[in-house]
Design a protein around this motif. Structure first.
Motif, mmCIF file in Angstrom:
data_model
loop_
_atom_site.group_PDB
_atom_site.id
_atom_site.type_symbol
_atom_site.label_atom_id
_atom_site.label_comp_id
_atom_site.label_asym_id
_atom_site.label_seq_id
_atom_site.Cartn_x
_atom_site.Cartn_y
_atom_site.Cartn_z
ATOM 1 N N ASN A 108 -62.298 22.535 41.231
ATOM 2 C CA ASN A 108 -63.117 22.351 42.832
ATOM 3 C C ASN A 108 -62.639 23.896 43.949
ATOM 4 O O ASN A 108 -62.213 23.528 44.605
ATOM 5 C CB ASN A 108 -62.514 20.944 43.022
ATOM 6 N N LEU A 109 -63.495 24.109 43.413
ATOM 7 C CA LEU A 109 -64.516 25.432 44.344
ATOM 8 C C LEU A 109 -64.424 24.953 46.011
ATOM 9 O O LEU A 109 -63.496 26.040 46.879
ATOM 10 C CB LEU A 109 -65.638 25.936 43.979
ATOM 11 N N ARG A 110 -64.374 24.270 46.515
ATOM 12 C CA ARG A 110 -64.015 23.715 48.170
ATOM 13 C C ARG A 110 -62.657 23.366 48.664
ATOM 14 O O ARG A 110 -62.709 23.815 49.318
ATOM 15 C CB ARG A 110 -65.145 22.118 48.943
ATOM 16 N N ALA A 111 -62.364 23.704 47.675
ATOM 17 C CA ALA A 111 -60.657 23.604 48.384
ATOM 18 C C ALA A 111 -59.572 25.240 48.206
ATOM 19 O O ALA A 111 -59.055 25.117 49.123
ATOM 20 C CB ALA A 111 -59.322 23.083 46.708
ATOM 21 N N ASP A 112 -60.861 25.724 47.850
ATOM 22 C CA ASP A 112 -60.399 27.458 48.141
ATOM 23 C C ASP A 112 -61.179 28.012 49.757
ATOM 24 O O ASP A 112 -60.860 28.751 49.941
ATOM 25 C CB ASP A 112 -60.470 28.232 47.409
ATOM 26 N N MET A 113 -61.902 27.524 49.865
ATOM 27 C CA MET A 113 -63.484 27.477 51.217
ATOM 28 C C MET A 113 -62.646 27.250 52.219
ATOM 29 O O MET A 113 -61.735 25.464 52.776
ATOM 30 C CB MET A 113 -64.718 26.671 51.028
#
Ligand SMILES: *Cc1c(COP(=O)(O)O)cnc(C)c1O
Length: 459
Positions: free
Chosen positions: A24-29
């Motif tokens: 889940n890319l959003r976790a690192d945004m």
């Protein structure tokens, strides 16, 4: 000098090496994608408001901006094994033909009957619908790949599947329709008389050949009016990008096996799901400051959401019944020119990718369809695969980058997503072969007219 390890034509993974969790890319945004808004109140949509439309587990995934890894249920992993891992191909023949020092790789997602990457998310969404005890799902399909993928997944799990297919595709691609029906789906050309919103659109625009936005409105209406049904969407949403991360994770594992680090990662962008999936682990490294990559989204010049759109809240559908998403958009009333044959026709773009683009983490470029088909033909003749027109946008950009390397002598490593095959796009290929394909680029006035109709929200 030590002999360089020979990279095989195809890098496969063993079943054990396949990803066990989606990323889940959003976790690192640091700046999260803006939340979906309720069009009535202008407030962020809550899980309670979303559950009449989407399956419960998918609502959770949609709203989860924090959990980096979400386990892929065993049943889905087993289904994936029927068509995954997909090969990462070293395009030796293409490199040779281009006489480029660049090293080109493509991740090929067309090795399943639906002919595209869409099955990665279709099986996940159908699985959660089944697990919730639902009777069936409704959806829209444009070119038909998503409808096909979903009908395959529903057939496997014993779910009913109702597909609203954009009328122009329904008429142009009768064989797509038959594939869906063979898997047990019912397919209705959209706009149709079967829904309130369809009747309204038909009254307002008699003879319209439809759009993805219209078909979405119809599918959502049917899902919310029929007990035991939910709506599923094949692109744009965060949950879809999450499922598609399997593409990028496999790519990264395959590259790591041979110590290969890409310089440029390229994907075509319609709603952003294959690109979001392909780049996910690489973008994660970039966001965490661990590595840097050039990441390029490629879109059609006739539907240029990133390159000429506005970053604002907009409806995902023409009937304006869906939640508002903050994205690069051409306006929900924008309908690409009828002569556009290359797919990627959606007016907006994933909010996750929109935020990343806005924050400067990726680039975008647009290409004209005759150039796209020229690249498609060249690719078919050198690498043997008949590519989907959508995928050919990425091929075009990859060839352009490889040609730049030829001029500069740089040995860059280029990875692109080859999202699918073009067997059902032969009407478009026929036009190209007959020399009847032309380019259409919308004027600034046309785009301004649909952007002027963006909903007013204080966000
Ligand atoms: C649907 C589709 C696309 C575009 O959708 P994204 O969500 O932007 O990935 C690209 N290629 C193929 C083959 C498709 O079926």
């Amino acid at each position: 000098m030590a002999e360089e390890q020979k990279i095989p034509y195809k890098i496969y993974l063993t079943e054990d090496e396949m990803p066990k969790a989606w990323y889940n890319l959003r976790a690192d945004m640091k700046v999260k994608p803006a939340p979906l808004l309720n069009p009535g109140t202008g407030q962020p949509l809550t899980a309670e408001e979303l559950t009449p439309i989407f399956c419960e587990e998918l609502v959770k995934q949609e709203l989860d901006n924090d959990t980096p890894f979400i386990e892929i249920p065993q049943e889905i992993r087993d289904f994936y094994k029927m068509f995954r891992p997909s090969p990462l191909v070293r395009a030796y023949c293409l490199e040779e033909k281009l006489q480029t020092p660049a090293k080109i790789y493509y991740k090929f997602e067309g090795n399943n009957t639906s002919g595209s990457h869409k099955l990665n998310s279709a099986i996940a969404q159908a699985y959660y619908a089944k697990k919730q005890g639902l009777k069936g799902v409704t959806t829209e399909t444009g070119a038909g790949q998503w409808g096909t993928a979903l009908s395959m997944a529903c057939a496997y799990l014993g779910l009913d599947c109702k597909v609203y297919m954009v009328k122009v595709s329904y008429e142009q691609k009768p064989f797509r329709r038959e594939v869906m029906r063979t898997y047990g789906a019912s397919v209705v050309p959209s706009p149709s008389e079967t829904t309130e919103v369809g009747r309204k659109i038909l009254a307002e625009f008699p003879g319209t050949t439809g759009s993805l936005g219209c078909a979405i409105s119809e599918a959502v209406e049917v899902a919310t009016k029929n007990p035991g049904y939910r709506y599923v969407l094949g692109s744009v949403l965060n949950q879809v990008l999450l499922h598609q991360s399997v593409i990028g994770l496999e790519t990264k594992i395959a590259l790591d096996k041979y110590g290969i680090k890409p310089d440029i990662i390229i994907g075509c962008a319609g709603g952003g799901s294959n690109l979001g999936g392909l780049i996910a682990p690489f973008m994660g490294q970039k966001l965490r400051g661990e590595a840097d990559y050039r990441i390029i989204a490629v879109e059609p010049a006739s539907c240029p959401s990133f390159t000429r759109g506005t970053f604002a809240y907009d409806f995902c559908d023409t009937g304006m019944i869906c939640p508002l998403a903050k994205m690069y958009t051409l306006g929900s009333s924008f309908i690409p020119s009828a002569n556009h044959a290359g797919g990627l026709r959606f007016h907006g773009m994933s909010s996750t990718l929109s935020q990343l683009y806005h924050d400067g983490y990726m680039e975008a470029t647009s290409v004209e369809q005759t150039d796209v088909f020229e690249a498609a033909e060249f690719f078919a003749r050198t690498e043997g695969i008949l590519p989907a027109p959508e995928s050919s946008h990425a091929i075009r950009a990859a060839i352009n980058e490889a040609n730049k390397c030829k001029e500069t002598g740089e040995e860059k490593t280029i990875v692109f997503g080859l999202t699918g095959t073009g067997y059902f796009d032969l009407v478009a290929y026929q036009k190209y072969n007959d020399g009847e394909m032309s380019d259409y680029i919308p004027t600034d006035e046309e785009i301004a007219a649909s952007v002027a109709k963006l909903p007013k929200v204080n966000a």
